[in-house]
Scaffold this motif. Structure first.
Motif, PDB file in Angstrom:
ATOM      1  N   ARG A  51       0.903  -1.226   0.020  1.00  0.00           N
ATOM      2  CA  ARG A  51       0.019  -0.059   0.010  1.00  0.00           C
ATOM      3  C   ARG A  51       0.934   1.249   0.000  1.00  0.00           C
ATOM      4  O   ARG A  51       2.069   0.948   0.027  1.00  0.00           O
ATOM      5  CB  ARG A  51      -0.885  -0.052   1.149  1.00  0.00           C
ATOM      6  N   PRO A  52       0.389   2.465  -0.129  1.00  0.00           N
ATOM      7  CA  PRO A  52       1.227   3.615  -0.204  1.00  0.00           C
ATOM      8  C   PRO A  52       2.126   3.783   0.943  1.00  0.00           C
ATOM      9  O   PRO A  52       3.003   4.338   0.934  1.00  0.00           O
ATOM     10  CB  PRO A  52       0.386   4.726  -0.240  1.00  0.00           C
ATOM     11  N   GLN A  53       1.829   3.245   2.309  1.00  0.00           N
ATOM     12  CA  GLN A  53       2.512   3.305   3.299  1.00  0.00           C
ATOM     13  C   GLN A  53       3.387   1.924   3.516  1.00  0.00           C
ATOM     14  O   GLN A  53       2.971   0.896   2.699  1.00  0.00           O
ATOM     15  CB  GLN A  53       1.797   3.554   4.355  1.00  0.00           C
ATOM     16  N   ARG A  54       4.083   1.875   4.564  1.00  0.00           N
ATOM     17  CA  ARG A  54       4.750   0.433   4.966  1.00  0.00           C
ATOM     18  C   ARG A  54       3.592  -0.423   5.228  1.00  0.00           C
ATOM     19  O   ARG A  54       2.418  -0.159   5.640  1.00  0.00           O
ATOM     20  CB  ARG A  54       5.533   0.756   5.890  1.00  0.00           C
ATOM     21  N   ALA A  55       3.856  -1.669   5.419  1.00  0.00           N
ATOM     22  CA  ALA A  55       3.064  -2.718   5.813  1.00  0.00           C
ATOM     23  C   ALA A  55       2.452  -2.441   7.006  1.00  0.00           C
ATOM     24  O   ALA A  55       3.047  -1.982   7.954  1.00  0.00           O
ATOM     25  CB  ALA A  55       3.477  -4.129   5.665  1.00  0.00           C
ATOM     26  N   MET A  56       1.104  -2.919   7.271  1.00  0.00           N
ATOM     27  CA  MET A  56       0.236  -2.659   8.560  1.00  0.00           C
ATOM     28  C   MET A  56      -0.039  -4.062   9.025  1.00  0.00           C
ATOM     29  O   MET A  56      -0.419  -4.788   8.445  1.00  0.00           O
ATOM     30  CB  MET A  56      -0.923  -1.629   8.499  1.00  0.00           C
ATOM     31  N   LEU A  57       0.334  -4.182  10.190  1.00  0.00           N
ATOM     32  CA  LEU A  57      -0.162  -5.421  11.023  1.00  0.00           C
ATOM     33  C   LEU A  57      -1.230  -5.355  11.804  1.00  0.00           C
ATOM     34  O   LEU A  57      -1.596  -4.525  12.351  1.00  0.00           O
ATOM     35  CB  LEU A  57       1.203  -5.875  12.023  1.00  0.00           C
ATOM     36  N   ILE A  58      -2.306  -6.444  11.752  1.00  0.00           N
ATOM     37  CA  ILE A  58      -3.590  -6.314  12.271  1.00  0.00           C
ATOM     38  C   ILE A  58      -3.680  -7.679  13.178  1.00  0.00           C
ATOM     39  O   ILE A  58      -3.645  -8.652  12.571  1.00  0.00           O
ATOM     40  CB  ILE A  58      -4.818  -5.981  11.436  1.00  0.00           C
ATOM     41  N   THR A  59      -3.914  -7.462  14.328  1.00  0.00           N
ATOM     42  CA  THR A  59      -3.945  -8.551  15.259  1.00  0.00           C
ATOM     43  C   THR A  59      -5.412  -8.550  15.740  1.00  0.00           C
ATOM     44  O   THR A  59      -6.334  -7.545  15.574  1.00  0.00           O
ATOM     45  CB  THR A  59      -3.071  -8.644  16.558  1.00  0.00           C
ATOM     46  N   ASP A  60      -6.033  -9.718  16.146  1.00  0.00           N
ATOM     47  CA  ASP A  60      -7.329  -9.948  16.863  1.00  0.00           C
ATOM     48  C   ASP A  60      -7.200  -9.682  18.246  1.00  0.00           C
ATOM     49  O   ASP A  60      -7.377 -10.473  18.894  1.00  0.00           O
ATOM     50  CB  ASP A  60      -7.689 -11.445  16.551  1.00  0.00           C
TER      51      ASP A  60
END
Length: 114
Positions: A51-60
Motif C-alpha cells: 500500500r502507499p505506506q509501509r505494511a500494517m499489522l492487524i491482530t485479533d
C-alpha cells in the motif's frame, strides 16, 4: 560502537499456519495489495502490504477468533481497521475493501475452509 559478535540465534519451534494472497493488475505487475495471515497456537496476525505506506499489522485484539474461525467477521474487522491511501494503482476505498477480502480468503485457507 559495540564489538560484540552474534554467535547464535535460537527460534523456538511452534506449529503455525501461513497463507499469502495478493491482487495485481496483471500477472507480472507489482501488487496493488498483499495480505499474509499467520495463525499460531495463541494468536492470529494479518499483515497488509503493498500500500502507499509501509505494511500494517492487524491482530485479533477483540477476540473475534477465540470461539473458532469466523473468516467473514474477521474480514470485516480488517476492512474497518486498515488505513489506506490512493495512488496511480488503486483508490483507498478499493484497497480497504480488498484488504478485508484478502484477509478472509487467507483465514479460510488456513482453516481448511477453502
Amino acid at each position: 560502537f559495540d564489538n560484540d559478535i552474534l554467535v547464535s540465534v535460537t527460534i523456538p519451534k511452534k506449529t503455525i499456519a501461513i497463507a499469502y494472497k495478493s491482487i495485481r493488475n496483471s500477472a507480472t505487475d507489482f501488487p496493488v495489495l498483499t495480505c499474509c495471515t499467520v495463525k499460531s497456537e495463541d494468536s492470529v496476525r494479518t499483515a497488509i502490504g503493498a500500500r502507499p505506506q509501509r505494511a500494517m499489522l492487524i491482530t485479533d485484539e477483540e477476540g473475534i477468533l477465540t470461539t473458532g474461525i469466523n473468516a467473514d467477521v474477521f474480514g470485516r474487522y480488517v476492512e474497518q481497521n486498515i488505513v489506506t491511501e490512493s495512488n496511480n494503482r488503486a483508490s483507498a476505498g478499493y484497497r480497504k475493501k480488498m484488504a478485508g477480502v484478502l484477509a478472509k480468503r487467507c483465514l479460510r485457507q488456513i482453516g481448511g475452509l477453502e
